[in-house]
Design a protein around this motif. Structure first.
Motif, PDB file in Angstrom:
ATOM      1  N   PHE A 115      -2.271 -16.934   0.665  1.00 22.32           N
ATOM      2  CA  PHE A 115      -1.250 -15.998   1.136  1.00 22.32           C
ATOM      3  C   PHE A 115      -0.024 -16.718   1.697  1.00 22.32           C
ATOM      4  O   PHE A 115       1.089 -16.452   1.296  1.00 22.32           O
ATOM      5  N   CYS A 116      -0.251 -17.649   2.607  1.00 21.24           N
ATOM      6  CA  CYS A 116       0.893 -18.283   3.283  1.00 21.24           C
ATOM      7  C   CYS A 116       1.197 -19.696   2.781  1.00 21.24           C
ATOM      8  O   CYS A 116       2.161 -20.303   3.222  1.00 21.24           O
TER       9      CYS A 116
ATOM     10  N   ASP B  30      -3.654  -6.161   1.699  1.00 26.56           N
ATOM     11  CA  ASP B  30      -2.634  -5.123   1.846  1.00 26.56           C
ATOM     12  C   ASP B  30      -1.644  -5.153   0.682  1.00 26.56           C
ATOM     13  O   ASP B  30      -1.264  -4.109   0.149  1.00 26.56           O
ATOM     14  N   GLU B  31      -1.215  -6.351   0.283  1.00 29.52           N
ATOM     15  CA  GLU B  31      -0.284  -6.474  -0.838  1.00 29.52           C
ATOM     16  C   GLU B  31      -0.926  -5.997  -2.139  1.00 29.52           C
ATOM     17  O   GLU B  31      -0.270  -5.356  -2.960  1.00 29.52           O
ATOM     18  N   MET B  32      -2.217  -6.308  -2.329  1.00 28.86           N
ATOM     19  CA  MET B  32      -2.914  -5.845  -3.526  1.00 28.86           C
ATOM     20  C   MET B  32      -2.951  -4.314  -3.571  1.00 28.86           C
ATOM     21  O   MET B  32      -2.740  -3.713  -4.629  1.00 28.86           O
TER      22      MET B  32
ATOM     23  N   CYS C 103      -4.232 -13.721   7.113  1.00 28.05           N
ATOM     24  CA  CYS C 103      -3.743 -13.973   5.756  1.00 28.05           C
ATOM     25  C   CYS C 103      -4.571 -13.221   4.730  1.00 28.05           C
ATOM     26  O   CYS C 103      -4.039 -12.675   3.768  1.00 28.05           O
TER      27      CYS C 103
ATOM     28  N   GLU D 178       1.773   1.289  -6.248  1.00 24.11           N
ATOM     29  CA  GLU D 178       3.052   1.354  -6.951  1.00 24.11           C
ATOM     30  C   GLU D 178       2.827   1.553  -8.450  1.00 24.11           C
ATOM     31  O   GLU D 178       3.539   2.312  -9.097  1.00 24.11           O
TER      32      GLU D 178
ATOM     33  N   GLY E  78      -3.449  -9.617   4.943  1.00 24.15           N
ATOM     34  CA  GLY E  78      -2.129  -9.459   4.331  1.00 24.15           C
ATOM     35  C   GLY E  78      -2.199  -9.473   2.820  1.00 24.15           C
ATOM     36  O   GLY E  78      -1.525  -8.699   2.139  1.00 24.15           O
ATOM     37  N   TYR E  79      -3.029 -10.344   2.278  1.00 18.98           N
ATOM     38  CA  TYR E  79      -3.204 -10.429   0.825  1.00 18.98           C
ATOM     39  C   TYR E  79      -3.792  -9.124   0.277  1.00 18.98           C
ATOM     40  O   TYR E  79      -3.319  -8.593  -0.729  1.00 18.98           O
TER      41      TYR E  79
ATOM     42  N   LEU F 262      -0.854  -2.169  -2.062  1.00 16.75           N
ATOM     43  CA  LEU F 262       0.496  -1.655  -2.304  1.00 16.75           C
ATOM     44  C   LEU F 262       0.890  -1.795  -3.768  1.00 16.75           C
ATOM     45  O   LEU F 262       1.479  -0.879  -4.353  1.00 16.75           O
ATOM     46  N   ASP F 263       0.566  -2.944  -4.379  1.00 19.09           N
ATOM     47  CA  ASP F 263       0.872  -3.136  -5.792  1.00 19.09           C
ATOM     48  C   ASP F 263       0.134  -2.117  -6.653  1.00 19.09           C
ATOM     49  O   ASP F 263       0.690  -1.552  -7.596  1.00 19.09           O
TER      50      ASP F 263
END
Length: 54
Positions: free
Chosen positions: A5-6, A40-42, A34, A48, A37-38, A44-45
């Motif tokens: 992630f970072c 969460d991004e998955m 991290c 979308e 956060g990773y 959201l993607d």
């Protein structure tokens, strides 16, 4: 090893977090934040792509 992630280096003597997915991939993270956060991004993607976001 590099955090998924970072992009920080994960020290060999420190604990790490691992995420194993259905795909033949294993991601390593330097801390639980991290990993969170990773994920969460998955989510959201995915939302979308499915047009579920407002």
């Amino acid at each position: 090893m590099i955090c998924g992630f970072c992009d920080h280096e994960i020290e060999a003597d420190k604990p790490e977090w691992v995420l194993v997915s259905k795909k033949p991939a294993i991601k390593h993270f330097c801390c639980l934040g991290c990993l969170s956060g990773y994920v969460d991004e998955m989510v959201l993607d995915s939302e979308e792509k499915d047009d579920r976001l407002n």
